[in-house]
Every structure is written in structure tokens, then in C-alpha cells.
Design a protein around this motif. Sequence first.
Motif, PDB file in Angstrom:
ATOM      1  N   VAL A 143       0.845  -1.190   0.000  1.00  0.00           N
ATOM      2  CA  VAL A 143       0.000   0.000   0.000  1.00  0.00           C
ATOM      3  C   VAL A 143       0.879   1.237   0.000  1.00  0.00           C
ATOM      4  CG1 VAL A 143      -1.992  -1.115   1.092  1.00  0.00           C
ATOM      5  CG2 VAL A 143      -0.246  -0.057   2.525  1.00  0.00           C
ATOM      6  N   THR A 144       0.348   2.299  -0.596  1.00  0.00           N
ATOM      7  CA  THR A 144       1.079   3.560  -0.645  1.00  0.00           C
ATOM      8  C   THR A 144       0.185   4.675  -0.117  1.00  0.00           C
ATOM      9  OG1 THR A 144       0.463   3.743  -2.981  1.00  0.00           O
ATOM     10  CG2 THR A 144       2.676   2.951  -2.502  1.00  0.00           C
ATOM     11  N   LYS A 145       0.833   5.626   0.538  1.00  0.00           N
ATOM     12  CA  LYS A 145       0.106   6.721   1.183  1.00  0.00           C
ATOM     13  C   LYS A 145      -0.148   7.837   0.182  1.00  0.00           C
ATOM     14  CE  LYS A 145       0.247   9.416   5.439  1.00  0.00           C
ATOM     15  NZ  LYS A 145       1.071   9.709   6.638  1.00  0.00           N
ATOM     16  N   HIS A 146      -1.409   8.263   0.106  1.00  0.00           N
ATOM     17  CA  HIS A 146      -1.833   9.357  -0.760  1.00  0.00           C
ATOM     18  C   HIS A 146      -2.611  10.321   0.122  1.00  0.00           C
ATOM     19  CE1 HIS A 146      -0.599   7.203  -4.382  1.00  0.00           C
ATOM     20  NE2 HIS A 146      -0.889   6.140  -3.648  1.00  0.00           N
ATOM     21  N   ASN A 147      -1.979  11.438   0.453  1.00  0.00           N
ATOM     22  CA  ASN A 147      -2.468  12.354   1.478  1.00  0.00           C
ATOM     23  C   ASN A 147      -2.563  11.538   2.773  1.00  0.00           C
ATOM     24  OD1 ASN A 147      -2.555  14.614  -0.265  1.00  0.00           O
ATOM     25  ND2 ASN A 147      -4.465  13.854  -1.105  1.00  0.00           N
ATOM     26  N   SER A 148      -3.718  11.378   3.346  1.00  0.00           N
ATOM     27  CA  SER A 148      -3.802  10.574   4.573  1.00  0.00           C
ATOM     28  C   SER A 148      -4.413   9.194   4.313  1.00  0.00           C
ATOM     29  CB  SER A 148      -4.621  11.321   5.629  1.00  0.00           C
ATOM     30  OG  SER A 148      -5.929  11.535   5.153  1.00  0.00           O
ATOM     31  N   ASP A 149      -4.695   8.876   3.044  1.00  0.00           N
ATOM     32  CA  ASP A 149      -5.326   7.608   2.688  1.00  0.00           C
ATOM     33  C   ASP A 149      -4.278   6.630   2.170  1.00  0.00           C
ATOM     34  OD1 ASP A 149      -7.421   5.849   2.406  1.00  0.00           O
ATOM     35  OD2 ASP A 149      -8.203   6.764   0.571  1.00  0.00           O
ATOM     36  N   TRP A 150      -4.443   5.374   2.511  1.00  0.00           N
ATOM     37  CA  TRP A 150      -3.558   4.310   2.048  1.00  0.00           C
ATOM     38  C   TRP A 150      -4.297   3.487   1.010  1.00  0.00           C
ATOM     39  CZ3 TRP A 150       1.524   3.525   3.524  1.00  0.00           C
ATOM     40  CH2 TRP A 150       1.989   4.368   4.530  1.00  0.00           C
ATOM     41  N   LEU A 151      -3.714   3.377  -0.186  1.00  0.00           N
ATOM     42  CA  LEU A 151      -4.346   2.676  -1.293  1.00  0.00           C
ATOM     43  C   LEU A 151      -3.513   1.469  -1.709  1.00  0.00           C
ATOM     44  CD1 LEU A 151      -5.362   5.778  -3.445  1.00  0.00           C
ATOM     45  CD2 LEU A 151      -6.800   4.471  -1.867  1.00  0.00           C
ATOM     46  N   ILE A 152      -4.189   0.469  -2.268  1.00  0.00           N
ATOM     47  CA  ILE A 152      -3.524  -0.749  -2.709  1.00  0.00           C
ATOM     48  C   ILE A 152      -2.759  -0.457  -3.999  1.00  0.00           C
ATOM     49  CG2 ILE A 152      -3.832  -3.149  -3.424  1.00  0.00           C
ATOM     50  CD1 ILE A 152      -6.701  -2.911  -2.072  1.00  0.00           C
ATOM     51  N   THR A 153      -1.475  -0.777  -3.987  1.00  0.00           N
ATOM     52  CA  THR A 153      -0.651  -0.663  -5.189  1.00  0.00           C
ATOM     53  C   THR A 153      -0.468  -2.047  -5.805  1.00  0.00           C
ATOM     54  OG1 THR A 153       0.474   1.276  -4.288  1.00  0.00           O
ATOM     55  CG2 THR A 153       1.567   0.128  -6.095  1.00  0.00           C
ATOM     56  N   ILE A 154      -0.196  -3.034  -4.961  1.00  0.00           N
ATOM     57  CA  ILE A 154      -0.036  -4.419  -5.407  1.00  0.00           C
ATOM     58  C   ILE A 154      -0.838  -5.317  -4.470  1.00  0.00           C
ATOM     59  CG2 ILE A 154       1.599  -6.313  -5.803  1.00  0.00           C
ATOM     60  CD1 ILE A 154       3.758  -4.135  -6.249  1.00  0.00           C
ATOM     61  N   TYR A 155      -1.596  -6.230  -5.052  1.00  0.00           N
ATOM     62  CA  TYR A 155      -2.463  -7.161  -4.323  1.00  0.00           C
ATOM     63  C   TYR A 155      -2.148  -8.568  -4.804  1.00  0.00           C
ATOM     64  CZ  TYR A 155      -7.099  -9.374  -3.319  1.00  0.00           C
ATOM     65  OH  TYR A 155      -8.136 -10.167  -2.913  1.00  0.00           O
ATOM     66  N   HIS A 156      -1.676  -9.406  -3.887  1.00  0.00           N
ATOM     67  CA  HIS A 156      -1.459 -10.824  -4.187  1.00  0.00           C
ATOM     68  C   HIS A 156      -2.275 -11.645  -3.213  1.00  0.00           C
ATOM     69  CE1 HIS A 156       1.640 -10.336  -7.184  1.00  0.00           C
ATOM     70  NE2 HIS A 156       2.266  -9.489  -6.412  1.00  0.00           N
ATOM     71  N   GLU A 157      -2.946 -12.661  -3.736  1.00  0.00           N
ATOM     72  CA  GLU A 157      -3.852 -13.476  -2.937  1.00  0.00           C
ATOM     73  C   GLU A 157      -3.394 -14.933  -2.983  1.00  0.00           C
ATOM     74  OE1 GLU A 157      -8.526 -13.240  -3.057  1.00  0.00           O
ATOM     75  OE2 GLU A 157      -7.794 -14.305  -4.813  1.00  0.00           O
ATOM     76  N   SER A 158      -3.380 -15.570  -1.829  1.00  0.00           N
ATOM     77  CA  SER A 158      -3.125 -17.004  -1.788  1.00  0.00           C
ATOM     78  C   SER A 158      -4.215 -17.670  -0.954  1.00  0.00           C
ATOM     79  CB  SER A 158      -1.743 -17.312  -1.187  1.00  0.00           C
ATOM     80  OG  SER A 158      -1.656 -16.802   0.113  1.00  0.00           O
ATOM     81  N   ALA A 159      -4.502 -18.931  -1.273  1.00  0.00           N
ATOM     82  CA  ALA A 159      -5.540 -19.681  -0.568  1.00  0.00           C
ATOM     83  C   ALA A 159      -4.903 -20.830   0.175  1.00  0.00           C
ATOM     84  CB  ALA A 159      -6.585 -20.205  -1.548  1.00  0.00           C
ATOM     85  N   PHE A 160      -5.522 -21.220   1.289  1.00  0.00           N
ATOM     86  CA  PHE A 160      -5.032 -22.346   2.092  1.00  0.00           C
ATOM     87  C   PHE A 160      -5.946 -23.537   1.912  1.00  0.00           C
ATOM     88  CE2 PHE A 160      -3.694 -18.756   5.067  1.00  0.00           C
ATOM     89  CZ  PHE A 160      -2.465 -18.631   4.494  1.00  0.00           C
TER      90      PHE A 160
END
Length: 160
Positions: A143-160
Motif C-alpha cells: 500500500v502507498t500513502k496518498h495524502n492521509s489515505d492508504w491505497l492498494i498498489t499491489i495485491y497478491h492473494e493465496s488460498a489455504f
Amino acid sequence: MFLRRVKAALAICSVLFLAVGVIGAQKQANMDQDSAAIKQSVAAWEDAWNHHDAHATAMRYVEDGDFSSTTAVDSHGWKELEEHYTSIFTTFLKNAQRKDTVRSIRFLTPEIASVDIDWQVTGAKTRDGQDISIRKGLLTWIVTKHNSDWLITIYHESAF
């Protein structure tokens, strides 16, 4: 003369130690605020997802954000992300609900953090329509900070 120099040196050292302590406390306070803001961002993404709002879910990413799923589906940028979420919210995940729990936050810089999130989805189906009682896994976000908000830059998902 010597005693005055020692006193002056001690005074300077005291000021420096005080300044270092204040800076350290301020840095910790900023990290605490940013950690809380990141957790709020995760909660906002989860809420948008649970409302099956493809647009709001995609807007929790930066404009050129990247997504990759457990099934090797990937999306890049708001347009593809919204199309992806529209597709899953109108098909095999249309009745699904999720619960996301932040496991850890590691600040890479003051404006970049790695976030590990335990996830659990109920009410899902396989792509061929079979019921899945529960799915679990781990999300790894950058996540990266944009003003005071944190937004997803990279999303990786794994399942168990």
C-alpha cells in the motif's frame, strides 16, 4: 575553564538526547496513526467488497494498481480491476461475504507499507457452480500513502 567546558558539553548532550527522544516518539506516533489508517483502508475495501460494489472496490487501489488471484487471474489499473470485480460479483461470488483481519504491517518507507491480511470468504461457489462452504487464505498488499489515505498498489492473494 575545564569545568565550564564539561558543563557545556553535558548541556549539549542533554539537548541532543531530548531531541532524539522527541523525534523517536513522534515517529512512533506517526507509525501508529498510519497503522490505524491502513487498517481503516482494509476495512473500507472489505466493506465495498461485501456490498459487491465493483467501482468502490476498484477505487481502493491506486490508478495503476495490480491484482493477482489464487487462480492466476490478474488485472492492472482501475478499468480492468472494476471489470474483474463486476465479473466475480455477478457470478460465482454474488452471494459471498468476506472477513479480513490484518495480521501484520511493515513500513518499508513512511509512504509505503507491506500488509499481510488473513481472509475468509463464505457463500462462494466454484466457477462451475458448486457450493464452497468456506475459503481462507492470505492477502499480501503493498500500500502507498496518498495524502492521509492508504491505497492498494499491489495485491497478491493465496488460498489455504
